[in-house]
Each structure stands twice: as C-alpha cells, then as structure tokens.
Scaffold this active site. Structure first.
Site, PDB file in Angstrom:
ATOM      1  N   SER A  14     -45.925-136.389  84.840  1.00 21.36           N
ATOM      2  CA  SER A  14     -46.094-135.701  83.652  1.00 21.36           C
ATOM      3  C   SER A  14     -47.299-136.171  82.903  1.00 21.36           C
ATOM      4  CB  SER A  14     -44.390-135.751  83.196  1.00 21.36           C
ATOM      5  OG  SER A  14     -43.621-135.054  83.699  1.00 21.36           O
ATOM      6  N   CYS A 385     -36.133-109.195  80.274  1.00 23.64           N
ATOM      7  CA  CYS A 385     -36.282-108.915  80.953  1.00 23.64           C
ATOM      8  C   CYS A 385     -34.976-108.789  81.065  1.00 23.64           C
ATOM      9  CB  CYS A 385     -36.713-110.286  82.158  1.00 23.64           C
ATOM     10  SG  CYS A 385     -36.694-110.141  83.695  1.00 23.64           S
ATOM     11  N   HIS A 519     -42.789-108.942  81.955  1.00 20.54           N
ATOM     12  CA  HIS A 519     -42.830-110.663  80.735  1.00 20.54           C
ATOM     13  C   HIS A 519     -43.937-110.818  80.205  1.00 20.54           C
ATOM     14  CE1 HIS A 519     -39.097-112.786  82.734  1.00 20.54           C
ATOM     15  NE2 HIS A 519     -39.114-111.994  83.686  1.00 20.54           N
ATOM     16  N   GLU A 521     -45.247-112.541  77.740  1.00 21.85           N
ATOM     17  CA  GLU A 521     -45.729-113.523  77.824  1.00 21.85           C
ATOM     18  C   GLU A 521     -46.819-114.553  79.029  1.00 21.85           C
ATOM     19  OE1 GLU A 521     -41.734-114.644  79.797  1.00 21.85           O
ATOM     20  OE2 GLU A 521     -42.726-112.951  78.445  1.00 21.85           O
TER      21      GLU A 521
END
Length: 547
Positions: A14, A385, A519, A521
C-alpha cells in the site's frame, strides 16, 4: 521503439505503486510520448472477479470485459487510455496458460518448470503487442509488479523482468523501486535502513533499480538522500522523494517537481530540456483545493468497511465536484443499519443519496429503505447496478402495490422483478450463461450499447441518442414488469438496442432520481467527469440551497 519501465515495491504494501506508475505515465504523456500501463498480480486467482471486496477492493472492468485490479482504474484516470484484457495478468492466469500448453503437448514432452516456461509466459504477456487507440506503437510501457519484494508469490515475476532487463538492455529497460522512509517518532528522525534492506532484497534476485521513489510523510533531508544513494548504488538525483499530498491528482506535479520524469528520460538518453504541459493537472488541483461550496453525499453500501471497494465511485464523485467547483463530502453508510427501526433518519441533512453495486442479500432491505427515503423526501438519488435494482423493487412494492417483489438472487419470490438472464445479444453475437454455472467470468461484462428515450432526463444529460457503458452483473430487471412499473410512474428511459434489457430508469417529477444497470464511474476522468456524476452533484448543489 517501445521502452519498458518496471515498477516494484518494497518494505510494506500500500505504498502507492499504482498511483506512482499512473503519475509517471501522465508525466510522459505531458511530454508528448505515447504510454500504456500494465499490471502483474502475484495471487493465484485467475482474476479478482470472484474475490471479496474486503480481500481485494474494487474490481475494475475494462471496455473489453476483463475483471482487473483497481490500479487499472488509476491508469485510465491518469492517462485517459482505455485498458484491455492484455494489460492485467495474475499468477493464476499465467499458470493456466502454461498448464493448457502442457496438456496440448506444446512442450514436446519436456519437463515443465518455473524457469523457463512460467517466466517465458510472463515475458510474453509483458511484451505482447500494446497498440494505442490510434494503432500506433507506444513509446513507453510501464509495468507494475504487484505485491512486495520478498514475497514468495512474486518471485517468478521478478525473475521474468530480470531476464527482460538483460534481453532488452538499458536502452530499453528501466527499474523503479517504490520504498518507504519512515519517521520514527521516538528517535525524532527519518530512517533509511528499511529502504536499504528492500533494495538489498531486490538485488538478491538480480535486479538493480536505477530510480528509487521514497515514500515519506515529511521532506527527506539532503544528507539522507545521499546516504540512500550511496548504500543503494544509485545516483543522488535518482533518489526521488515521494511525499504525501492532499489529493492524488497533485502527484504528477509533485513528482515532476522532484525530477522523476527527467531521470527516466536521462536513463533512456532522451532530452529533458522542455517543460511538460501540466496545465490540465494544475487546473484540477486548483479546483479541488479552492472549491466554491460543499455538498454531502451519503453512499449507502455493503462494503463501506473498506473504501477501496468503491475506489472508482469515490473518484467519480470527486470528478463531479470538479465539474461543479464544489467539494464532495462522502458519508459512507453501512446499509444494514437501516434494517433497524428509526435508523433511516441517519440520512437527514444529506444533499444526495447514492446506492452502489454489490452482490448477495445482506443489507439489501436497508438499501431499499434508503431509496424510499430519497424518493419520498425528494432528495437526489443515484442507483448503480444493484442500486438500480433496489430502486425498481422499491417502486414495485410501494408504488405498484407488488408487496412480494424482490430478486431471485435472494431466493424464490412472488414477483421476480429482478432475475438471471441466461441469453442476450452483443452486436451480432448471442452470449449465454448457465444459472448454476461457474461464477468467474460469467457475468455481463464490459461495454454494451444503450438507446436513450427522447425527452428523458438522461437523454438531456448525455446529449446523445445512444451511449456505451461498462457492465458487471449477473442479474437483470425483468422486462415483463415494465408496463406495470411505468404505470406506477417509473420511466424505463434507457434500453438495450433490441429492447430486452432495461439499462436506465428515472422518476419523472422527482428533482433527480436515476438508476443505471451499468457502472458509469469506470469511465469518469478528472478532466472529463462522467455526465451522470456531474449532473448528480449539480442536483445535490441545488438541494443544498434548499436545506
């Protein structure tokens, strides 16, 4: 000639290798180069499609229907270049390819081994043709290696890029290592030893990085940079501070300021005298840092415990804020809390409600309650969705009087408003799936066309009669209930070209109430916000003036 930049990571996970790779791609683009990005993931799953969002975060779907790592979303948002199935591979996919070849006899009876057979398959994936949208060959292919150096899972990938480094030579291959320089509060200083050990681990597999991206939460003193350069065998100028910033869209600007792009060009013997055009990034960052207002959007979802599960969604809402010059404050709400009496008032005061996608029955009654709250209180609502399916079920129950309305995904029901579709058309082809078949790769995936109804809200938002959007779902709204639902006030304003698959619904008379099966996005960019998100945030701005 295509040049390859390999990005590895060390010390901890990360660290932001994906953002680093995407930012480098954006910087090279700003200098006029053609860039593609690829990601190698060391886990054994064939793809992340069947993994829990809590395990892996978001599954990013490409135009051609690949279920990929969320970092490919960063690649697309930073470079604007659509990723493809060829741009993401996992250990599972590589091994599946090798085993299939062995079963066909392609290895002519030889003993199949990690070296050379698995590493050769990895190299084939990395160097596979990577044409740009205009058909041209890219100048750079940036390849991110998932995981952390030292993990046993990533060893075949590191060996493969080591071999490629030798085969391509320094004129066509560069290694960047993203590492951590932590601040030790008790000592009151930054420590370089983790970086030294991480590079030593990389050297143990035969890779000498030429550039170090050093993540830190504060400036790295000149003495520490020289120390890192000395012990890690790199130039001091190649020790690039990668400091925390207030928005990821400031990263390309920050990396340019520290000289990352010039170091990459210097390695390949390319000129770096001219400044890159970063004006678009500067405008985006200026808008984010100096908004003219703020709106609060409640995201009522199932996976709010790990925000990476909604990474593209959060970024698309930010883009909607950029389009309207406002800051979008996200209120992440676990939908299950609305299954208890009185909890729905948690949504009081928000300026918009968004119900995102998801799988399974858990939390769905809470989502339906949130839809009803948005409809009755006339709060801007956006269902994506599963969120669209919940909106249709809410309409069926509370406006059409179908109290037994539900989805067959949750079990048998009196009115299957949502169910599995086993056959549909895509262009001139028919695609099929079995009700009890494999879960992996069997959904409606990738880009599909949608025809918009003239005079509808979404037609005005898109300003086009026909659109194409990316899908990832197994269940569809049952077209047989379209007449009774439309009689109850719900408008089916977007349909598949053959008229069998409902794609978009809206509620005329409501300030802003839209549900989409796809979707959106996934296609939003900071410099080109998706029109639905821009319009949704605009509606939230209007709502904020009423509260």
């Amino acid at each position: 000639m295509t040049r390859y930049v390999f990005v590895t990571g060390g010390v901890v996970s990360s660290l932001g290798k994906g953002i680093a790779a995407a930012s480098l791609g954006a910087l090279l683009q700003a200098r006029g180069f053609r860039v593609r990005l690829r990601k190698l993931d060391p886990y054994l799953n064939v793809d992340p499609g069947t993994m829990s969002p809590y395990q892996h975060g978001e599954v990013f779907v490409t135009e051609d229907g690949a279920e990929t790592d969320l970092d490919l979303g960063h690649y697309e948002r930073f470079t604007g270049v659509d990723a493809t199935k060829a741009d993401n591979a996992t250990t599972g996919r590589i091994y599946s390819t090798v085993i299939a070849r062995e079963r066909r006899g392609d290895y002519l009876g030889g003993t199949v081994q990690v070296i050379p057979h698995v590493t050769d398959a990895i190299k084939e994936m990395i160097t596979a043709p990577a044409t740009m949208p205009d058909g041209a060959e890219p100048d750079f292919v940036i390849v991110e290696i998932g995981g952390t150096v030292g993990d046993i899972e990533s060893l075949p990938f590191l060996e493969a890029i080591r071999q490629l480094g030798n085969e391509l030579g320094p004129e066509r291959a560069l290694f960047i290592h993203v590492t951590l320089v932590p601040w030790i509060a008790s000592a009151g200083e930054l420590k370089t030893k983790p970086t030294q050990h991480s590079v030593k681990e990389l050297l143990s597999v035969g890779i000498q990085p030429q550039i170090l991206l050093c993540r830190a939460d504060r400036p790295i003193p000149e003495g520490e940079r020289r120390k890192i350069a000395l012990f890690c065998n790199v130039r001091r100028e190649a020790v690039i501070p990668a400091l925390d910033v207030d928005t990821i869209y400031a990263v390309p600007i920050a990396y340019h300021r520290e000289g990352l792009d010039c170091e990459v060009l210097r390695h390949f013997g390319l000129p770096c005298a001219d400044e890159p055009d970063l004006s678009a990034w500067e405008r985006i960052v200026e808008t984010i840092r100096n908004p003219e207002g703020e709106v609060t959007i409640a995201v009522v979802g199932k996976y709010t415990g790990l925000l990476d599960a909604y990474k593209s969604l959060a970024e698309a809402l930010t883009h909607g804020g950029i389009a309207n010059r406002v800051r979008v404050k996200l209120d992440w709400v676990d939908s299950e809390i609305f299954e208890t009496p009185g909890a729905i008032h948690r949504l009081e005061g928000v300026h918009g409600i968004l119900v995102p996608g998801g799988f399974g029955e858990r939390g769905t009654e809470g989502k339906i309650a949130a839809v009803r709250f948005a409809r009755e209180r006339r709060i801007p609502f956006f269902g994506i969705c599963l969120g669209m399916q919940m909106a249709v079920i809410e309409t069926a129950r509370n406006l059409a009087g179908l109290s037994g309305a539900s989805s067959t995904e949750f079990g048998p029901c009196e009115h299957p408003i949502v169910g599995v579709l086993t056959e549909w058309t895509r262009g001139n082809e028919v695609e099929r799936r079995a009700v009890g078949g494999d879960l992996g790769g069997t959904m409606r995936l990738g880009a599909y066309p949608c025809v918009l109804q003239p005079g509808s809200l979404v037609r005005s938002i898109y300003d086009a009669p026909r659109i194409s959007e990316r899908h990832r779902h197994r269940y569809e709204v049952n077209i047989r209930y379209k007449p009774i639902l439309e009689e109850s006030g719900l408008l089916f304003c977007g349909m598949s070209p053959d008229g069998t698959l409902p794609e978009i619904v809206e509620l005329p008379g409501h300030p802003w109430f839209v549900g989409v099966q796809f979707h959106p996005e996934l296609k939003s960019r900071p410099w080109k916000p998706h029109p639905l998100f821009a319009s949704f945030v605009e509606a939230a701005v209007k709502q904020a003036r009423l509260v």
